[in-house]
Design a protein around this motif. Structure first.
Motif, PDB file in Angstrom:
ATOM      1  N   LEU A   1      47.011  42.575 -92.322  1.00  0.00           N
ATOM      2  CA  LEU A   1      45.744  43.257 -92.040  1.00  0.00           C
ATOM      3  C   LEU A   1      44.677  42.808 -93.037  1.00  0.00           C
ATOM      4  O   LEU A   1      43.535  42.534 -92.640  1.00  0.00           O
ATOM      5  CB  LEU A   1      45.943  44.764 -92.126  1.00  0.00           C
ATOM      6  CG  LEU A   1      44.685  45.622 -91.901  1.00  0.00           C
ATOM      7  CD1 LEU A   1      44.129  45.420 -90.490  1.00  0.00           C
ATOM      8  CD2 LEU A   1      44.977  47.092 -92.136  1.00  0.00           C
TER       9      LEU A   1
ATOM     10  N   ASP B   1      43.165  39.597 -92.531  1.00  0.00           N
ATOM     11  CA  ASP B   1      42.390  39.578 -91.293  1.00  0.00           C
ATOM     12  C   ASP B   1      43.193  39.052 -90.110  1.00  0.00           C
ATOM     13  O   ASP B   1      42.635  38.568 -89.119  1.00  0.00           O
ATOM     14  CB  ASP B   1      41.094  38.743 -91.451  1.00  0.00           C
ATOM     15  CG  ASP B   1      40.083  39.467 -92.317  1.00  0.00           C
ATOM     16  OD1 ASP B   1      40.155  40.739 -92.365  1.00  0.00           O
ATOM     17  OD2 ASP B   1      39.261  38.805 -92.968  1.00  0.00           O
ATOM     18  N   HIS B   2      44.527  39.152 -90.210  1.00  0.00           N
ATOM     19  CA  HIS B   2      45.380  38.799 -89.060  1.00  0.00           C
ATOM     20  C   HIS B   2      45.840  40.107 -88.405  1.00  0.00           C
ATOM     21  O   HIS B   2      46.974  40.569 -88.565  1.00  0.00           O
ATOM     22  CB  HIS B   2      46.590  37.967 -89.533  1.00  0.00           C
ATOM     23  CG  HIS B   2      46.202  36.651 -90.118  1.00  0.00           C
ATOM     24  ND1 HIS B   2      47.064  35.876 -90.893  1.00  0.00           N
ATOM     25  CD2 HIS B   2      45.047  35.942 -90.069  1.00  0.00           C
ATOM     26  CE1 HIS B   2      46.456  34.781 -91.279  1.00  0.00           C
ATOM     27  NE2 HIS B   2      45.202  34.791 -90.781  1.00  0.00           N
ATOM     28  N   ARG B   3      44.905  40.718 -87.678  1.00  0.00           N
ATOM     29  CA  ARG B   3      45.161  42.065 -87.144  1.00  0.00           C
ATOM     30  C   ARG B   3      46.310  42.077 -86.131  1.00  0.00           C
ATOM     31  O   ARG B   3      47.143  42.991 -86.121  1.00  0.00           O
ATOM     32  CB  ARG B   3      43.869  42.579 -86.492  1.00  0.00           C
ATOM     33  CG  ARG B   3      43.923  44.050 -86.134  1.00  0.00           C
ATOM     34  CD  ARG B   3      42.587  44.503 -85.579  1.00  0.00           C
ATOM     35  NE  ARG B   3      42.645  45.907 -85.202  1.00  0.00           N
ATOM     36  CZ  ARG B   3      42.479  46.922 -86.048  1.00  0.00           C
ATOM     37  NH1 ARG B   3      42.231  46.670 -87.325  1.00  0.00           N
ATOM     38  NH2 ARG B   3      42.572  48.159 -85.633  1.00  0.00           N
ATOM     39  N   ASP B   4      46.368  41.052 -85.279  1.00  0.00           N
ATOM     40  CA  ASP B   4      47.447  41.007 -84.277  1.00  0.00           C
ATOM     41  C   ASP B   4      48.804  40.859 -84.949  1.00  0.00           C
ATOM     42  O   ASP B   4      49.785  41.492 -84.539  1.00  0.00           O
ATOM     43  CB  ASP B   4      47.234  39.855 -83.299  1.00  0.00           C
ATOM     44  CG  ASP B   4      46.039  40.119 -82.396  1.00  0.00           C
ATOM     45  OD1 ASP B   4      45.603  41.297 -82.340  1.00  0.00           O
ATOM     46  OD2 ASP B   4      45.559  39.167 -81.757  1.00  0.00           O
TER      47      ASP B   4
ATOM     48  N   GLU C   1      43.060  52.360 -93.579  1.00  0.00           N
ATOM     49  CA  GLU C   1      42.996  51.391 -92.484  1.00  0.00           C
ATOM     50  C   GLU C   1      44.393  50.907 -92.070  1.00  0.00           C
ATOM     51  O   GLU C   1      44.629  50.558 -90.905  1.00  0.00           O
ATOM     52  CB  GLU C   1      42.094  50.198 -92.840  1.00  0.00           C
ATOM     53  CG  GLU C   1      42.419  49.519 -94.143  1.00  0.00           C
ATOM     54  CD  GLU C   1      41.586  50.028 -95.312  1.00  0.00           C
ATOM     55  OE1 GLU C   1      41.416  51.278 -95.383  1.00  0.00           O
ATOM     56  OE2 GLU C   1      41.136  49.215 -96.135  1.00  0.00           O
TER      57      GLU C   1
ATOM     58  N   LEU D   1      45.895  51.440 -88.293  1.00  0.00           N
ATOM     59  CA  LEU D   1      46.458  50.389 -87.450  1.00  0.00           C
ATOM     60  C   LEU D   1      47.912  50.708 -87.087  1.00  0.00           C
ATOM     61  O   LEU D   1      48.366  50.460 -85.968  1.00  0.00           O
ATOM     62  CB  LEU D   1      46.375  49.028 -88.172  1.00  0.00           C
ATOM     63  CG  LEU D   1      46.918  47.851 -87.360  1.00  0.00           C
ATOM     64  CD1 LEU D   1      46.108  47.664 -86.073  1.00  0.00           C
ATOM     65  CD2 LEU D   1      46.925  46.573 -88.178  1.00  0.00           C
TER      66      LEU D   1
END
Lengths: 352, 216
Positions: free
Chosen positions: A79, A82-85, A111, A115
Motif C-alpha cells: 500500500l 502505491d501498489h494498491r492491487d 489507511e 484497505l
C-alpha cells in the motif's frame, strides 16, 4: 577501462555474495527482516523480504500465524509502495487463511485498516471449528461445527462420503460472522451413518452463485450398534398336544348308540308294564341309532380334537407374541446406533 | 324307604364324592324346550288318556363334584278319550347330585307334579326321588347319550287311596358343536306313579327337545 572492469567485477561479487546470504536466510528470518525494513520505511526491501519469506521454496514454510503476519505487513508495504492491487491481494490471501483476522490499529495506520476492510468485504471465505470428538448416543446429540466467515455470503454445508457422494445436506443459506451447524449423524433417509470416513464440506458461493472456495473438515465416524436379543427357541414338538384322535374301532360308539335306541324302545314296558308307549319315541330311538352309526364311522377315522387344537394355537400365539416382542426390541436397539465422530483439521480444497 | 333313609343315602353319596370335587370346574347351564306329553291313567273302572305340549326349562350348576338342578314344566293336556277332561300339567323338581366319576351322577330331591282339571279339582303328587344318571360319549366332545333312572323314596298324593310309589326313566342324546357353549338335546322319558294297592296308575311319557347353554 581496466578500472571500470574491475569495479563491475567487484560489484558482481558483492551482489552474488549478498544474494547468497539472502538465500541462506530462513523464512522466519526473512519475515523478521521484512518487518524490520517496514519499520525503517524501507518498503522495497521489506516487500522483497516478505515475498521471499512467503515463497520459501525448499525451506520449511512459515507457520499459519507467521504467514498471516507476513501477509499483513506485505499488504501494508505494498500500500505504501502505491501498489494498491497487490496490497488488496495480500490481504485477501490473509483472509483465506484467517477470516477473523483484523489488523492491529496500534501498529498499522488507518489507511491500512481501511484497505483491509475493503478486501475483507470482497473475500468469501470461512474457517471451521469442531470438537475433536463428538459422541452421539441419544436422539438429542449432535455434532456441532462453527463456521466463521470473512464476510456475509451464501454457503452450502454438506456431509460427503469418502468417495465424494453427498450423504446429507446440513445447511444452505447465508453466513455472517459465524454460524453453528449441527449434524445428528444421519443421512437424508434418516439412516445413521456407517463407520468410515466422511467430510463436512463448506462451499462458499460468489455473487454469481458459483462456488468460489471450499473447505473440508475430515470426519471419521465409528458406529456401534446395540446387541440384539436372540429369538425365543422354536417350540419343541413335545410341547404340542395331538390335534387328531387315534383311530379307534368305533364299536363302543356303536354300542352306546344302539343300546340307547333299544332302551328308548323298551322303556315303556320296563317302567310302565303293559304300556304301549308313544310313537314319537321311535324318533328318539332312531336318532340314537343313527348317532351310534355316525360315531362308529367317525371314530374309525382320525378326528380333530378341538381342545388340543385350541391349546396348540394358544401356545403358538404366545410364542409368536414373544418373538414379536423380541423383534421390536431388536429393531429399537438397531435403530439406536451410537456414533463417535472424530474431526480432523480443516483444509481448503478449492480456491478461486 | 323313609325320607330319613333317603336323606342318609344322599349324605353318604355327598361325602363319598367330596374328594373328586377338585377335578371338575364349576360352571352353570340352562336349557329350555318343549315336550310332547302323553298322560295315561288306568284304574279298575277304566282309564283316560290325555296329550299335549308343555314348555320346559331347566337350570343347573356344578361346583366340583356337586351338581344342583332345578326344572319346571307347564302345559295343557287335552283329552284323547271320551271320559277324560282337559288338565293343566305343572311339574317341578329340585335335585342335588354328586359325580363320583365324570360319567355318573347320583342324587336325590323333591319332585312335585299337579294336574289341574278344567272341570275342577287338582291332583297333586309329591315324591322324594333318588336319581342315577349315566352318560356315554358317542363322538367324544360332540355327541353324547345319557340314561337316567329315578325311584321315589317317598311319595304322597292328595287322593284318598294314598301314594303307592313312583319310578321313572329317560334316555336321550345331546349334540354340542366343538368349542360351543350351546347344545341341543333330544330325549324320551317315562314316569309312572301309582296309588296304594295299585288301584290307580298314571303314566306320563315325554319326548323332549331342548336347546341349552353351558353345563349339561
Amino acid at each position: 577501462m581496466r578500472r571500470t572492469a574491475a569495479l563491475f567485477a567487484l560489484a558482481a561479487v558483492l551482489a552474488t555474495a549478498t544474494a547468497a546470504r539472502v538465500r541462506a536466510q530462513s523464512p522466519a528470518q526473512r519475515l523478521a527482516a521484512g518487518v524490520q525494513a517496514y519499520g525503517n520505511l524501507d518498503y522495497d526491501s521489506a516487500a522483497a523480504q516478505l515475498r521471499a519469506a512467503l515463497d520459501s521454496a525448499g525451506a520449511p514454510p512459515l507457520s499459519a500465524g507467521d504467514r498471516v503476519r507476513a501477509l499483513v505487513y506485505l499488504g501494508a508495504t505494498e500500500l505504501f509502495r502505491d501498489h494498491r492491487d497487490s496490497a488488496a491481494a495480500a490481504f485477501s490471501r490473509l483472509l483465506q487463511i484467517d477470516p477473523l483476522y483484523r489488523p492491529d490499529q496500534l501498529v498499522f495506520p488507518p489507511e491500512v485498516s481501511s484497505l483491509f476492510q475493503e478486501a475483507r468485504l470482497n473475500t468469501r471465505a470461512v474457517v471451521l471449528s469442531a470438537p475433536p470428538l463428538t459422541r452421539i448416543t441419544s436422539a438429542g446429540d449432535r455434532l456441532v461445527v462453527w463456521l466463521y466467515a470473512a464476510s456475509y455470503h451464501p454457503v452450502d454445508v454438506t456431509i460427503l462420503r469418502a468417495n465424494g457422494v453427498p450423504f446429507r445436506n446440513v445447511y444452505s443459506g447465508g453466513v455472517g460472522d459465524s454460524l453453528q451447524v449441527l449434524w445428528d449423524g444421519r443421512g437424508e433417509t434418516g439412516a445413521p451413518a456407517e463407520s468410515g470416513a466422511y467430510r463436512l464440506r463448506v462451499d462458499s458461493r460468489g455473487g454469481d452463485g458459483r462456488v468460489v472456495r471450499s473447505v473440508d473438515l475430515p470426519l471419521e465416524v465409528a458406529a456401534t450398534r446395540g446387541d440384539t436379543l436372540p429369538l425365543p427357541p422354536p417350540l419343541a414338538d413335545s410341547l404340542f398336544r395331538p390335534e387328531h384322535s387315534v383311530p379307534r374301532s368305533g364299536a363302543r360308539a356303536l354300542a352306546t348308540g344302539l343300546a340307547g335306541a333299544a332302551v328308548a324302545l323298551v322303556l315303556p314296558s320296563v317302567v310302565s308294564s303293559g304300556s304301549s308307549g308313544m310313537g314319537e319315541r321311535f324318533g328318539v330311538a332312531g336318532a340314537l341309532g343313527v348317532a351310534g352309526l355316525v360315531g362308529y364311522q367317525l371314530q374309525r377315522r382320525p378326528q380333530p380334537i378341538p381342545e388340543n387344537i385350541a391349546a396348540n394355537r394358544t401356545l403358538r400365539r404366545a410364542w409368536q407374541q414373544q418373538a414379536d416382542s423380541v423383534r421390536a426390541v431388536n429393531a429399537a436397539r438397531l435403530r439406536a446406533v451410537r456414533l463417535e465422530i472424530r474431526a480432523g483439521t480443516p483444509r481448503v480444497v478449492e480456491a478461486p | 324307604m323313609s325320607r330319613y333313609a333317603a336323606a342318609a343315602l344322599c349324605g353318604a353319596l355327598l361325602a363319598a364324592a367330596a374328594p373328586a370335587s377338585a377335578q371338575v370346574p364349576r360352571y352353570l347351564g340352562a336349557d329350555g324346550g318343549i315336550a310332547r306329553v302323553r298322560f295315561r291313567s288306568v284304574t279298575a273302572a277304566g282309564g283316560e288318556e290325555l296329550s299335549g305340549v308343555v314348555a320346559r326349562a331347566v337350570a343347573r350348576g356344578r361346583a366340583g363334584a356337586f351338581a344342583l338342578e332345578a326344572s319346571y314344566a307347564q302345559g295343557r293336556l287335552t283329552a284323547d278319550t271320551g271320559l277324560a277332561t282337559d288338565r293343566d300339567l305343572v311339574d317341578g323338581s329340585v335335585f342335588l347330585a354328586v359325580r363320583p366319576v365324570p360319567w355318573l351322577a347320583v342324587g336325590a330331591g323333591p319332585h312335585a307334579r299337579a294336574y289341574d282339571a278344567a272341570a275342577g279339582g287338582v291332583e297333586r303328587w309329591m315324591h322324594f326321588e333318588g336319581r342315577v344318571r349315566a352318560e356315554g360319549d358317542i363322538v367324544p366332545g360332540m355327541l353324547q347319550a345319557h340314561l337316567e333312572g329315578a325311584l321315589a323314596l317317598g311319595s304322597s298324593v292328595n287322593l284318598a287311596a294314598g301314594a303307592g310309589g313312583a319310578r321313572s326313566a329317560a334316555v336321550g342324546l345331546t349334540l354340542r358343536p366343538p368349542q360351543s357353549p350351546v347344545w341341543v338335546a333330544l330325549g324320551y322319558g317315562v314316569d309312572r306313579a301309582a296309588t296304594k294297592g295299585g288301584g290307580r296308575a298314571e303314566t306320563v311319557e315325554m319326548v323332549m327337545l331342548a336347546i341349552g347353554w353351558g353345563a349339561r
